[in-house]
Design a protein around this motif. Structure first.
Motif, PDB file in Angstrom:
ATOM      1  N   THR A  96       0.838  -1.207   0.000  1.00  0.00           N
ATOM      2  CA  THR A  96       0.000   0.000   0.000  1.00  0.00           C
ATOM      3  C   THR A  96       0.868   1.250   0.000  1.00  0.00           C
ATOM      4  OG1 THR A  96      -1.739  -1.193   1.169  1.00  0.00           O
ATOM      5  CG2 THR A  96      -1.844   1.219   1.219  1.00  0.00           C
ATOM      6  N   ASP A  97       1.970   1.229   0.732  1.00  0.00           N
ATOM      7  CA  ASP A  97       2.888   2.365   0.741  1.00  0.00           C
ATOM      8  C   ASP A  97       3.486   2.588  -0.644  1.00  0.00           C
ATOM      9  OD1 ASP A  97       2.646   3.003   3.524  1.00  0.00           O
ATOM     10  OD2 ASP A  97       3.912   1.264   3.957  1.00  0.00           O
ATOM     11  N   PHE A  98       3.733   1.506  -1.373  1.00  0.00           N
ATOM     12  CA  PHE A  98       4.294   1.653  -2.717  1.00  0.00           C
ATOM     13  C   PHE A  98       3.310   2.306  -3.680  1.00  0.00           C
ATOM     14  CE2 PHE A  98       7.602  -1.174  -1.170  1.00  0.00           C
ATOM     15  CZ  PHE A  98       8.714  -0.539  -1.695  1.00  0.00           C
ATOM     16  N   VAL A  99       2.036   2.102  -3.455  1.00  0.00           N
ATOM     17  CA  VAL A  99       1.036   2.813  -4.257  1.00  0.00           C
ATOM     18  C   VAL A  99       1.197   4.315  -4.042  1.00  0.00           C
ATOM     19  CG1 VAL A  99      -1.433   3.237  -4.563  1.00  0.00           C
ATOM     20  CG2 VAL A  99      -0.583   0.895  -4.291  1.00  0.00           C
ATOM     21  N   ARG A 100       1.404   4.703  -2.777  1.00  0.00           N
ATOM     22  CA  ARG A 100       1.605   6.122  -2.450  1.00  0.00           C
ATOM     23  C   ARG A 100       2.897   6.642  -3.071  1.00  0.00           C
ATOM     24  NH1 ARG A 100       3.474   8.214   2.797  1.00  0.00           N
ATOM     25  NH2 ARG A 100       3.480   6.015   3.311  1.00  0.00           N
ATOM     26  N   ILE A 101       3.946   5.830  -3.030  1.00  0.00           N
ATOM     27  CA  ILE A 101       5.236   6.234  -3.604  1.00  0.00           C
ATOM     28  C   ILE A 101       5.077   6.535  -5.088  1.00  0.00           C
ATOM     29  CG2 ILE A 101       7.550   5.396  -4.231  1.00  0.00           C
ATOM     30  CD1 ILE A 101       7.457   3.799  -1.527  1.00  0.00           C
ATOM     31  N   VAL A 102       4.408   5.643  -5.792  1.00  0.00           N
ATOM     32  CA  VAL A 102       4.204   5.845  -7.225  1.00  0.00           C
ATOM     33  C   VAL A 102       3.329   7.069  -7.467  1.00  0.00           C
ATOM     34  CG1 VAL A 102       3.162   4.865  -9.302  1.00  0.00           C
ATOM     35  CG2 VAL A 102       4.585   3.435  -7.818  1.00  0.00           C
ATOM     36  N   ALA A 103       2.272   7.211  -6.676  1.00  0.00           N
ATOM     37  CA  ALA A 103       1.360   8.344  -6.849  1.00  0.00           C
ATOM     38  C   ALA A 103       2.060   9.673  -6.618  1.00  0.00           C
ATOM     39  CB  ALA A 103       0.169   8.213  -5.905  1.00  0.00           C
ATOM     40  N   GLU A 104       3.009   9.694  -5.674  1.00  0.00           N
ATOM     41  CA  GLU A 104       3.729  10.935  -5.379  1.00  0.00           C
ATOM     42  C   GLU A 104       4.933  11.131  -6.292  1.00  0.00           C
ATOM     43  OE1 GLU A 104       4.598  10.883  -1.204  1.00  0.00           O
ATOM     44  OE2 GLU A 104       2.480  10.984  -0.656  1.00  0.00           O
ATOM     45  N   ARG A 105       5.230  10.142  -7.117  1.00  0.00           N
ATOM     46  CA  ARG A 105       6.297  10.209  -8.126  1.00  0.00           C
ATOM     47  C   ARG A 105       7.637  10.637  -7.542  1.00  0.00           C
ATOM     48  NH1 ARG A 105       3.812   9.951 -13.299  1.00  0.00           N
ATOM     49  NH2 ARG A 105       1.593  10.268 -13.121  1.00  0.00           N
ATOM     50  N   GLN A 106       8.005  10.019  -6.443  1.00  0.00           N
ATOM     51  CA  GLN A 106       9.316  10.301  -5.846  1.00  0.00           C
ATOM     52  C   GLN A 106      10.395   9.596  -6.663  1.00  0.00           C
ATOM     53  OE1 GLN A 106       9.996  12.271  -3.209  1.00  0.00           O
ATOM     54  NE2 GLN A 106       7.846  12.820  -3.099  1.00  0.00           N
ATOM     55  N   PRO A 107      11.514  10.239  -6.921  1.00  0.00           N
ATOM     56  CA  PRO A 107      12.580   9.532  -7.642  1.00  0.00           C
ATOM     57  C   PRO A 107      13.108   8.370  -6.813  1.00  0.00           C
ATOM     58  CG  PRO A 107      13.152  11.842  -7.254  1.00  0.00           C
ATOM     59  CD  PRO A 107      11.851  11.587  -6.585  1.00  0.00           C
ATOM     60  N   LYS A 108      13.171   7.185  -7.438  1.00  0.00           N
ATOM     61  CA  LYS A 108      13.603   5.990  -6.725  1.00  0.00           C
ATOM     62  C   LYS A 108      14.995   6.140  -6.132  1.00  0.00           C
ATOM     63  CE  LYS A 108      11.889   2.997 -10.047  1.00  0.00           C
ATOM     64  NZ  LYS A 108      11.943   1.724 -10.733  1.00  0.00           N
ATOM     65  N   ASP A 109      15.907   6.748  -6.878  1.00  0.00           N
ATOM     66  CA  ASP A 109      17.290   6.789  -6.421  1.00  0.00           C
ATOM     67  C   ASP A 109      17.514   7.749  -5.251  1.00  0.00           C
ATOM     68  OD1 ASP A 109      18.772   9.033  -8.902  1.00  0.00           O
ATOM     69  OD2 ASP A 109      16.780   8.964  -8.025  1.00  0.00           O
ATOM     70  N   GLU A 110      16.540   8.575  -4.928  1.00  0.00           N
ATOM     71  CA  GLU A 110      16.681   9.500  -3.814  1.00  0.00           C
ATOM     72  C   GLU A 110      15.766   9.140  -2.639  1.00  0.00           C
ATOM     73  OE1 GLU A 110      16.202  13.534  -5.093  1.00  0.00           O
ATOM     74  OE2 GLU A 110      17.494  13.240  -6.834  1.00  0.00           O
ATOM     75  N   SER A 111      14.926   8.163  -2.809  1.00  0.00           N
ATOM     76  CA  SER A 111      13.954   7.821  -1.780  1.00  0.00           C
ATOM     77  C   SER A 111      14.471   6.682  -0.908  1.00  0.00           C
ATOM     78  CB  SER A 111      12.636   7.389  -2.424  1.00  0.00           C
ATOM     79  OG  SER A 111      12.097   8.442  -3.190  1.00  0.00           O
ATOM     80  N   THR A 112      14.263   6.823   0.398  1.00  0.00           N
ATOM     81  CA  THR A 112      14.606   5.745   1.320  1.00  0.00           C
ATOM     82  C   THR A 112      13.332   5.240   1.987  1.00  0.00           C
ATOM     83  OG1 THR A 112      14.937   7.196   3.230  1.00  0.00           O
ATOM     84  CG2 THR A 112      16.873   6.762   1.819  1.00  0.00           C
ATOM     85  N   VAL A 113      13.432   4.113   2.623  1.00  0.00           N
ATOM     86  CA  VAL A 113      12.301   3.537   3.342  1.00  0.00           C
ATOM     87  C   VAL A 113      11.778   4.519   4.383  1.00  0.00           C
ATOM     88  CG1 VAL A 113      11.715   1.714   4.986  1.00  0.00           C
ATOM     89  CG2 VAL A 113      13.001   1.153   2.924  1.00  0.00           C
TER      90      VAL A 113
END
Length: 132
Positions: free
Chosen positions: A54-71
């Motif tokens: 469910t958190d990953f749905v939010r991550i995609v929706a907020e379009r955070q860059p993968k290489d800069e995002s941490t858990v």
């Protein structure tokens, strides 16, 4: 249904990551292991949070860059937990009440001993029905 402790139903152990783990790495762990969550622990192994599909749905929706995002950027920190002696029906009520699918099972000092999921509870109920 008799009073059965959640320790009997939970999945022993839990896949863990640290708050500094990249979300991309956490996602890969979840995919590789076919699981719907990772438990986030601090350097002493204590519960710090949980990251779920469910958190990953939010991550995609907020379009955070993968290489800069941490858990730590996305994990839930106000984690609903259970202890090994909790009764299965009480844990099921917590899952419904909080509309969650994963509940870490912890010791008194928040060390992870397992995780109980809606899949674990469904499997348990199915087993009960086989013996009726």
């Amino acid at each position: 249904m008799e009073d059965v402790f959640i320790a009997r139903v939970m999945t022993a152990g839990a896949t863990t990551v640290t708050p500094e783990t990249s979300v991309e790495e956490a996602a890969q762990v979840m995919l590789d292991q076919g699981i719907g969550s990772v438990v986030v622990v601090d350097e002493e192994g204590r519960l710090a949070g949980i990251l779920t599909t469910t958190d990953f749905v939010r991550i995609v929706a907020e379009r955070q860059p993968k290489d800069e995002s941490t858990v730590a950027d996305f994990m839930t920190t106000d984690v609903v937990t259970a202890v090994a002696q909790d009764v299965v029906t009480d844990v099921a009520k917590k899952l419904l009440e909080h509309q969650i699918h994963h509940i870490p099972v912890v010791t008194d000092d928040d060390h992870i001993i397992g995780i109980a999921t809606t899949t674990d509870l469904t499997s348990y109920v199915t087993t009960l029905e086989e013996y009726e």
